[in-house]
Scaffold this motif. Structure first.
Motif, PDB file in Angstrom:
ATOM      1  N   MET A   1      43.716  87.173  38.006  1.00 14.99           N
ATOM      2  CA  MET A   1      44.564  86.041  38.316  1.00 14.99           C
ATOM      3  C   MET A   1      44.581  85.071  37.134  1.00 14.99           C
ATOM      4  N   GLN A   2      45.763  84.550  36.830  1.00 15.98           N
ATOM      5  CA  GLN A   2      45.880  83.613  35.712  1.00 15.98           C
ATOM      6  C   GLN A   2      45.279  82.262  36.074  1.00 15.98           C
ATOM      7  N   MET A   3      44.599  81.668  35.132  1.00 12.28           N
ATOM      8  CA  MET A   3      44.019  80.348  35.306  1.00 12.28           C
ATOM      9  C   MET A   3      45.150  79.317  35.341  1.00 12.28           C
ATOM     10  N   LYS A   4      45.057  78.389  36.309  1.00 12.30           N
ATOM     11  CA  LYS A   4      46.065  77.354  36.467  1.00 12.30           C
ATOM     12  C   LYS A   4      45.379  75.993  36.535  1.00 12.30           C
ATOM     13  N   PHE A   5      45.932  75.032  35.795  1.00 12.33           N
ATOM     14  CA  PHE A   5      45.340  73.702  35.716  1.00 12.33           C
ATOM     15  C   PHE A   5      46.344  72.629  36.125  1.00 12.33           C
ATOM     16  N   ILE A   6      45.796  71.494  36.581  1.00 13.21           N
ATOM     17  CA  ILE A   6      46.562  70.259  36.712  1.00 13.21           C
ATOM     18  C   ILE A   6      45.786  69.201  35.942  1.00 13.21           C
ATOM     19  N   VAL A   7      46.466  68.548  34.987  1.00 12.97           N
ATOM     20  CA  VAL A   7      45.846  67.578  34.082  1.00 12.97           C
ATOM     21  C   VAL A   7      46.101  66.176  34.619  1.00 12.97           C
ATOM     22  N   ASP A   8      45.034  65.425  34.824  1.00 12.99           N
ATOM     23  CA  ASP A   8      45.107  64.071  35.365  1.00 12.99           C
ATOM     24  C   ASP A   8      45.714  63.094  34.347  1.00 12.99           C
ATOM     25  N   ALA A   9      46.196  61.978  34.866  1.00 12.63           N
ATOM     26  CA  ALA A   9      46.976  61.014  34.082  1.00 12.63           C
ATOM     27  C   ALA A   9      46.230  60.410  32.900  1.00 12.63           C
ATOM     28  N   GLN A  10      44.902  60.218  33.004  1.00 17.97           N
ATOM     29  CA  GLN A  10      44.213  59.548  31.901  1.00 17.97           C
ATOM     30  C   GLN A  10      43.975  60.465  30.705  1.00 17.97           C
ATOM     31  N   LEU A  11      44.370  61.723  30.841  1.00 20.75           N
ATOM     32  CA  LEU A  11      44.306  62.650  29.712  1.00 20.75           C
ATOM     33  C   LEU A  11      45.696  62.810  29.113  1.00 20.75           C
ATOM     34  N   PRO A  12      45.771  63.024  27.801  1.00 20.92           N
ATOM     35  CA  PRO A  12      47.082  63.010  27.141  1.00 20.92           C
ATOM     36  C   PRO A  12      47.959  64.203  27.516  1.00 20.92           C
ATOM     37  N   VAL A  24      48.187  79.367  29.271  1.00 22.36           N
ATOM     38  CA  VAL A  24      47.638  78.936  30.550  1.00 22.36           C
ATOM     39  C   VAL A  24      48.729  78.202  31.326  1.00 22.36           C
ATOM     40  N   ASP A  25      48.781  78.412  32.631  1.00 21.31           N
ATOM     41  CA  ASP A  25      49.708  77.697  33.503  1.00 21.31           C
ATOM     42  C   ASP A  25      49.147  76.290  33.716  1.00 21.31           C
ATOM     43  N   ALA A  26      49.853  75.276  33.236  1.00 22.05           N
ATOM     44  CA  ALA A  26      49.358  73.905  33.340  1.00 22.05           C
ATOM     45  C   ALA A  26      50.491  72.946  33.671  1.00 22.05           C
ATOM     46  N   ILE A  27      50.148  71.953  34.489  1.00 20.98           N
ATOM     47  CA  ILE A  27      51.054  70.832  34.740  1.00 20.98           C
ATOM     48  C   ILE A  27      50.260  69.549  34.537  1.00 20.98           C
ATOM     49  N   HIS A  28      50.956  68.512  34.165  1.00 19.07           N
ATOM     50  CA  HIS A  28      50.361  67.184  33.965  1.00 19.07           C
ATOM     51  C   HIS A  28      50.933  66.277  35.039  1.00 19.07           C
ATOM     52  N   THR A  29      50.192  65.257  35.399  1.00 22.48           N
ATOM     53  CA  THR A  29      50.727  64.329  36.396  1.00 22.48           C
ATOM     54  C   THR A  29      52.072  63.751  35.947  1.00 22.48           C
ATOM     55  N   ASP A  30      52.319  63.667  34.649  1.00 24.55           N
ATOM     56  CA  ASP A  30      53.621  63.192  34.157  1.00 24.55           C
ATOM     57  C   ASP A  30      54.764  64.123  34.557  1.00 24.55           C
ATOM     58  N   ASN A  31      54.443  65.371  34.941  1.00 25.91           N
ATOM     59  CA  ASN A  31      55.465  66.308  35.410  1.00 25.91           C
ATOM     60  C   ASN A  31      55.798  66.083  36.886  1.00 25.91           C
ATOM     61  N   LEU A  32      54.995  65.289  37.568  1.00 26.19           N
ATOM     62  CA  LEU A  32      55.158  65.088  39.004  1.00 26.19           C
ATOM     63  C   LEU A  32      56.044  63.873  39.280  1.00 26.19           C
ATOM     64  N   THR A  33      56.512  63.776  40.499  1.00 26.91           N
ATOM     65  CA  THR A  33      57.440  62.707  40.885  1.00 26.91           C
ATOM     66  C   THR A  33      56.877  61.317  40.597  1.00 26.91           C
ATOM     67  N   ASN A  34      55.614  61.077  40.955  1.00 32.23           N
ATOM     68  CA  ASN A  34      55.018  59.748  40.785  1.00 32.23           C
ATOM     69  C   ASN A  34      54.344  59.547  39.433  1.00 32.23           C
ATOM     70  N   VAL A  98      35.292  77.804  28.572  1.00 35.70           N
ATOM     71  CA  VAL A  98      35.614  77.136  29.834  1.00 35.70           C
ATOM     72  C   VAL A  98      36.147  78.149  30.844  1.00 35.70           C
ATOM     73  N   ILE A  99      37.082  78.961  30.425  1.00 32.37           N
ATOM     74  CA  ILE A  99      37.679  79.956  31.327  1.00 32.37           C
ATOM     75  C   ILE A  99      36.607  80.919  31.850  1.00 32.37           C
ATOM     76  N   LYS A 100      35.721  81.390  30.964  1.00 33.94           N
ATOM     77  CA  LYS A 100      34.645  82.296  31.394  1.00 33.94           C
ATOM     78  C   LYS A 100      33.692  81.617  32.369  1.00 33.94           C
ATOM     79  N   LEU A 101      33.375  80.354  32.114  1.00 37.14           N
ATOM     80  CA  LEU A 101      32.448  79.645  32.992  1.00 37.14           C
ATOM     81  C   LEU A 101      32.996  79.499  34.407  1.00 37.14           C
ATOM     82  N   PHE A 102      34.320  79.419  34.545  1.00 36.73           N
ATOM     83  CA  PHE A 102      34.908  79.296  35.880  1.00 36.73           C
ATOM     84  C   PHE A 102      34.746  80.582  36.705  1.00 36.73           C
ATOM     85  N   ASP A 103      34.332  81.669  36.074  1.00 33.71           N
ATOM     86  CA  ASP A 103      33.984  82.867  36.835  1.00 33.71           C
ATOM     87  C   ASP A 103      32.700  82.648  37.643  1.00 33.71           C
TER      88      ASP A 103
END
Length: 119
Positions: A1-12, A24-34, A98-103
């Motif tokens: 399964m591909q690793m998927k992240f959501i990046v919180d607002a205080q990170l760039p 990696v599949d990633a979204i940032h809070t800036d991609n969200l409605t609010n 990081v990815i390996k550690l999540f195993d």
């Protein structure tokens, strides 16, 4: 399964772009409605529904992870205030670790000098 992240607002946002460029599949809070006003509750809900790992500096996520297992997986950034370039350099050097550690771990802490998994 591909690793998927959501990046919180205080990170760039550039961190989100780096993750995507790394395949990696990633979204940032800036991609969200609010955008940057997205609440921690909303972030936890999205992480759960979309099977995403939260990346945040926010200690509140650590508390909710430990007490309620929400988010289910968390990459906690404890670098303090550093330049975006330095943060990206840390990710460039350590994303595979990081990815390996999540195993093995659901909570991983990354600071300026080390990465460690927490039980």
């Amino acid at each position: 399964m591909q690793m998927k992240f959501i990046v919180d607002a205080q990170l760039p946002y550039v961190l989100n772009e780096f993750l995507k460029e790394s395949g990696v599949d990633a979204i940032h809070t800036d991609n969200l409605t609010n955008k940057e006003r997205t609440t921690d509750t909303e972030i936890r809900k999205i992480a759960h529904e979309q099977n995403r790992i939260v990346i945040s500096k926010d200690g509140d996520f650590v508390s909710s992870h430990l007490l309620q297992k929400s988010p289910e997986k968390l990459l906690w950034i404890t670098t303090g205030n550093i330049r975006n370039k330095e943060l990206l350099d840390l990710f460039r050097k350590n994303i595979n670790t990081v990815i390996k550690l999540f195993d093995t771990y659901d909570l991983i802490e990354m600071n300026n000098t080390e990465i460690k998994g927490h039980d």
